[in-house]
Structure formats: structure tokens, C-alpha cells
Design a protein around this motif. Structure first.
Motif, PDB file in Angstrom:
ATOM      1  N   UNK A 103       1.236  -1.269   0.799  1.00 21.06           N
ATOM      2  CA  UNK A 103      -0.384   0.259  -0.403  1.00 21.06           C
ATOM      3  C   UNK A 103       0.929   0.781  -0.070  1.00 21.06           C
ATOM      4  N   UNK A 104       0.268   2.682  -0.238  1.00 17.34           N
ATOM      5  CA  UNK A 104      -0.689   2.851  -0.006  1.00 17.34           C
ATOM      6  C   UNK A 104      -1.493   2.696   1.163  1.00 17.34           C
ATOM      7  N   UNK A 105      -2.975   3.131   1.085  1.00 11.55           N
ATOM      8  CA  UNK A 105      -3.963   3.258   2.953  1.00 11.55           C
ATOM      9  C   UNK A 105      -4.368   1.517   2.726  1.00 11.55           C
ATOM     10  N   UNK A 106      -4.480   1.847   4.224  1.00 10.18           N
ATOM     11  CA  UNK A 106      -5.553   0.321   4.608  1.00 10.18           C
ATOM     12  C   UNK A 106      -6.531  -0.154   4.135  1.00 10.18           C
ATOM     13  N   UNK A 107      -7.107   0.380   3.525  1.00 13.35           N
ATOM     14  CA  UNK A 107      -8.492   0.319   2.820  1.00 13.35           C
ATOM     15  C   UNK A 107      -7.900  -1.063   1.210  1.00 13.35           C
ATOM     16  N   UNK A 108      -6.287  -0.685   1.406  1.00 17.72           N
ATOM     17  CA  UNK A 108      -6.324  -1.853   0.075  1.00 17.72           C
ATOM     18  C   UNK A 108      -6.877  -3.231   0.431  1.00 17.72           C
ATOM     19  N   UNK A 109      -6.624  -3.526   1.960  1.00 15.93           N
ATOM     20  CA  UNK A 109      -6.630  -4.831   2.516  1.00 15.93           C
ATOM     21  C   UNK A 109      -8.256  -5.377   2.486  1.00 15.93           C
ATOM     22  N   UNK A 110      -8.835  -4.106   2.091  1.00 11.00           N
ATOM     23  CA  UNK A 110     -10.576  -5.272   2.222  1.00 11.00           C
ATOM     24  C   UNK A 110     -10.760  -5.549   0.594  1.00 11.00           C
ATOM     25  N   UNK A 111     -10.259  -5.107   0.025  1.00  9.57           N
ATOM     26  CA  UNK A 111     -10.502  -5.667  -1.854  1.00  9.57           C
ATOM     27  C   UNK A 111      -9.722  -6.894  -1.858  1.00  9.57           C
ATOM     28  N   UNK A 112      -8.209  -7.199  -1.439  1.00  7.28           N
ATOM     29  CA  UNK A 112      -7.908  -8.266  -1.434  1.00  7.28           C
ATOM     30  C   UNK A 112      -7.754  -9.464  -0.532  1.00  7.28           C
ATOM     31  N   UNK A 113      -8.826  -9.093   0.660  1.00  4.19           N
ATOM     32  CA  UNK A 113      -9.102  -9.982   1.202  1.00  4.19           C
ATOM     33  C   UNK A 113     -10.614 -10.424   0.863  1.00  4.19           C
ATOM     34  N   UNK A 114     -11.139  -9.810  -0.202  1.00  2.00           N
ATOM     35  CA  UNK A 114     -12.561 -10.388  -0.338  1.00  2.00           C
ATOM     36  C   UNK A 114     -12.383 -11.422  -1.698  1.00  2.00           C
ATOM     37  N   UNK A 115     -11.179 -10.509  -2.316  1.00  2.00           N
ATOM     38  CA  UNK A 115     -10.649 -11.772  -3.580  1.00  2.00           C
ATOM     39  C   UNK A 115      -9.539 -13.174  -2.441  1.00  2.00           C
ATOM     40  N   UNK A 116      -8.891 -13.310  -2.004  1.00  2.00           N
ATOM     41  CA  UNK A 116      -8.343 -14.189  -1.199  1.00  2.00           C
ATOM     42  C   UNK A 116      -9.375 -15.170  -1.105  1.00  2.00           C
ATOM     43  N   UNK A 117     -11.139 -14.009  -0.515  1.00  2.00           N
ATOM     44  CA  UNK A 117     -11.757 -15.113  -0.017  1.00  2.00           C
ATOM     45  C   UNK A 117     -12.727 -15.979  -1.191  1.00  2.00           C
ATOM     46  N   UNK A 118     -12.582 -15.459  -2.015  1.00  2.00           N
ATOM     47  CA  UNK A 118     -13.196 -15.843  -3.243  1.00  2.00           C
ATOM     48  C   UNK A 118     -12.878 -17.675  -3.696  1.00  2.00           C
ATOM     49  N   UNK A 119     -11.520 -17.318  -3.131  1.00  2.00           N
ATOM     50  CA  UNK A 119     -10.573 -18.509  -3.965  1.00  2.00           C
ATOM     51  C   UNK A 119      -9.930 -19.716  -2.531  1.00  2.00           C
ATOM     52  N   UNK A 120     -10.526 -19.056  -1.526  1.00  2.00           N
ATOM     53  CA  UNK A 120      -9.865 -20.098  -0.076  1.00  2.00           C
ATOM     54  C   UNK A 120     -11.377 -19.663   0.859  1.00  2.00           C
ATOM     55  N   UNK A 121     -11.950 -19.810   0.747  1.00  2.00           N
ATOM     56  CA  UNK A 121     -13.586 -20.298   1.701  1.00  2.00           C
ATOM     57  C   UNK A 121     -13.244 -20.079   3.087  1.00  2.00           C
ATOM     58  N   UNK A 122     -12.093 -21.098   3.758  1.00  2.00           N
ATOM     59  CA  UNK A 122     -11.920 -20.776   4.900  1.00  2.00           C
ATOM     60  C   UNK A 122     -10.684 -20.203   5.547  1.00  2.00           C
ATOM     61  N   UNK A 123     -10.476 -18.724   4.533  1.00  2.00           N
ATOM     62  CA  UNK A 123      -9.426 -17.880   5.480  1.00  2.00           C
ATOM     63  C   UNK A 123      -8.738 -17.550   6.516  1.00  2.00           C
ATOM     64  N   UNK A 124      -8.022 -17.490   6.968  1.00  2.00           N
ATOM     65  CA  UNK A 124      -8.236 -16.239   8.045  1.00  2.00           C
ATOM     66  C   UNK A 124      -7.399 -15.462   7.673  1.00  2.00           C
ATOM     67  N   UNK A 125      -7.748 -14.392   8.555  1.00  4.52           N
ATOM     68  CA  UNK A 125      -6.726 -13.306   8.652  1.00  4.52           C
ATOM     69  C   UNK A 125      -5.629 -12.920   9.761  1.00  4.52           C
ATOM     70  N   UNK A 126      -4.686 -12.429   9.595  1.00  4.27           N
ATOM     71  CA  UNK A 126      -3.740 -11.659  10.525  1.00  4.27           C
ATOM     72  C   UNK A 126      -3.578 -10.604  10.628  1.00  4.27           C
ATOM     73  N   UNK A 127      -3.713  -9.327  11.162  1.00  5.18           N
ATOM     74  CA  UNK A 127      -3.533  -7.927  11.419  1.00  5.18           C
ATOM     75  C   UNK A 127      -2.986  -7.864  12.147  1.00  5.18           C
ATOM     76  N   UNK A 128      -1.510  -7.480  11.451  1.00  3.66           N
ATOM     77  CA  UNK A 128      -0.560  -6.290  13.183  1.00  3.66           C
ATOM     78  C   UNK A 128      -1.485  -5.133  12.450  1.00  3.66           C
ATOM     79  N   UNK A 129      -1.407  -4.506  13.666  1.00  3.58           N
ATOM     80  CA  UNK A 129      -1.447  -2.514  13.167  1.00  3.58           C
ATOM     81  C   UNK A 129      -1.333  -1.832  15.134  1.00  3.58           C
TER      82      UNK A 129
END
Length: 300
Positions: free
Chosen positions: A113-139
């Protein structure tokens, strides 16, 4: 598998240390996302991808901690995705579309990034391919607001959006040291929220996360501003860079399918130290998560 650059427009201006432009044969793809629309205190993160690339040359390609070299991993630098200034939703759609193509091709996506908002569409895309996705958020910040200054899509709401997308129980938030009362209540009751520390809770979570596809989002302000001053919303009291590197090393055997490093703001950096830190995190992530060429392993 086609060439991604035939479908999307990418802006060039430097490449990351050791990278190639060979998308087809790469296991890992670096993608710059210069979105900087909702930053509220110190804007400028749109310049981070190019800054991180330019300072990467100060690093060695070999990591003495992982005992691996960038020459062992096939990875490319796509450049910066062309975005439209000011159009939040259109840009979010573009980011989701290009990320989805990368994951459809079976690659690991490393976004800058870029601002942190970019993570949202990235994670939406990831979940469409990996339905059991978990997200680790360091912040440093929980980013769990329902809206911020009347805007649903914001760097301050991004993890609430992610929680609603993947289910809050699949969101693991580490290093947090700043939030509103409402965010604290929501996080305490719904997500997996860990205040301040990273390495200890992460080590305890690894058995629970074993085998699951994981996405890692790393806001550089999780690091104390004494070490990373070049960020939009610095928050005193953070961790040391060594703690973040240790976290990456803990995850080297995990099923990481993507990660992003966000909120570097070069205009507020001192001697490029924040960009250099981000560049080293990129190098260590590539070496920790990237498969090796069979004939180029170091004999360690």
C-alpha cells in the motif's frame, strides 16, 4: 494462465531487489497499490510502493536468519496498479479483480500500500478462492469502526469490513494499542483481539491456525514510531522491528496465501528508515513463504 499485464494497466518506475517481470513462471507477485483517498492525519502513502522499491537496493539478497537467497525464489514485480484518483469504490473493484486473477493462477500475492483500505478488496478476493480463510492483522489500531466521518469505506473501518466479509471469529488482531470504546467492545466480543503483544499470542495461535489458508495484513504503524516514523497515524508504544521479523519466522511453515504491507508514508520518514524496514519485511516474507528452485538451495 495468461499474462496479467494484458488484462490490467500497471505503472512502472523501479522494481524490487532481485525481482523479474516474468509473471507466468513466478510463485510470488509483488503488486503496488497507491491508494491514498481516506487518510485523515498525514496523507502520502500513495508514494510508498515506489519508495520501498527504490530503497530495497540497500539490502542484500541473502537472509542470514532464513539462510536463503532471493535467487532461490521465482518472484516478479508487477508495478503499481493504475488507479483513478478520488474514486474509492471503482478502485476497490479494480484491486479485487486483479488480486482475484493472481490467486486464480495459484500464486502468492504480496501487496504494497497505500492506505490500509486496500486490504479489504484483497481479502475479499482471497476469500473467493480460499473459503476457509483466516486473517492475521498486525496494527496499532483496531480499525473496527462502522463508519468514519460519514464514510463506510475508510482506513479506519477496514477491519470491520473484513470481519463482516470473513466472519469476525476468523480475524486475529495483534499488536493493537489504540481504539475507541465501541471498537474495544466489538473486538472483545467478536474478533480475536490481542493488545500490544504479537509474538507470544501468535505462537499460541499457531496450532489453531495450522493448515488453514492465512492472509497477513501488516500496518507499519504496529512498529513503534521511534523505529518507523514514516507513517500516517503514528501511535507511541509499539513493538520493535525484531518482533515483526520474529512473527514472520514463526509463520514460515504456515499456509500463507497473501500479505500486504500498508501505511508507509515517505514524506514523514527520516532517512528512509521506514521504507527500508518495509523493504526488509518484503525480502524476509518472500524468503519465508516462497518455494525454492530445486537446484539452488543453500547447503545448510
Amino acid at each position: 494462465m495468461g499474462n496479467l499485464k494484458d488484462k490490467f494497466t500497471f505503472l512502472q518506475g523501479g522494481v524490487f531487489l532481485g525481482s523479474t517481470d516474468n509473471y507466468v513462471d513466478s510463485w510470488i507477485c509483488i503488486l503496488g497499490l497507491p491508494l491514498d483517498v481516506t487518510s485523515t492525519f498525514r496523507p502520502g502513502s500513495r508514494f510508498a510502493p515506489q519508495s520501498i522499491r527504490s530503497v530495497s537496493e540497500v539490502l542484500e539478497e541473502f537472509s542470514p536468519f532464513l539462510k536463503r537467497d532471493l535467487k532461490e525464489v521465482a518472484f516478479c514485480d508487477l508495478g503499481d496498479l493504475e488507479l483513478v484518483p478520488g474514486r474509492i469504490r471503482e478502485n476497490l473493484t479494480r484491486i479485487e479483480e486483479v488480486a482475484s486473477e493472481v490467486w486464480k493462477d495459484g500464486k502468492l500475492l504480496l501487496s504494497l500500500g497505500g492506505e490500509h483500505l486496500v486490504s479489504y478488496p484483497l481479502i475479499r478476493a482471497a476469500r473467493s478462492h480460499y473459503p476457509e480463510l483466516a486473517v492475521l492483522h498486525f496494527d496499532a489500531h483496531a480499525d473496527l469502526r462502522e463508519e468514519y466521518q460519514g464514510e463506510k469505506y475508510s482506513h479506519a473501518t477496514v477491519m470491520r469490513l473484513v470481519a463482516e466479509e470473513i466472519g469476525p471469529s476468523h480475524l486475529y488482531q495483534l499488536g493493537i494499542r489504540s481504539c475507541t470504546w465501541e471498537e474495544w467492545v466489538y473486538g472483545s466480543e467478536n474478533t480475536n483481539l490481542f493488545l500490544d503483544h504479537i509474538e507470544l499470542p501468535l505462537s499460541r495461535l499457531l496450532p489453531e491456525l495450522k493448515g488453514r489458508p492465512l492472509y497477513l495484513t501488516l500496518d507499519i504503524d504496529v512498529v513503534d514510531p521511534a523505529y518507523a516514523p514514516g507513517t500516517g497515524t503514528p501511535e507511541p508504544g509499539g513493538c520493535r522491528p525484531q518482533d515483526i521479523f520474529s512473527a514472520l519466522y514463526l509463520l514460515k511453515d504456515a499456509h500463507i496465501i497473501g500479505l500486504d504491507i500498508v501505511e508507509v508514508s515517505p514524506a514523514y520518514d527520516m532517512g528512509n528508515i521506514t521504507s527500508i524496514l518495509a523493504a526488509k519485511l518484503v525480502r524476509e516474507a518472500i524468503l519465508a513463504f516462497g518455494p525454492s528452485y530445486q537446484n539452488k538451495m543453500h547447503p545448510y
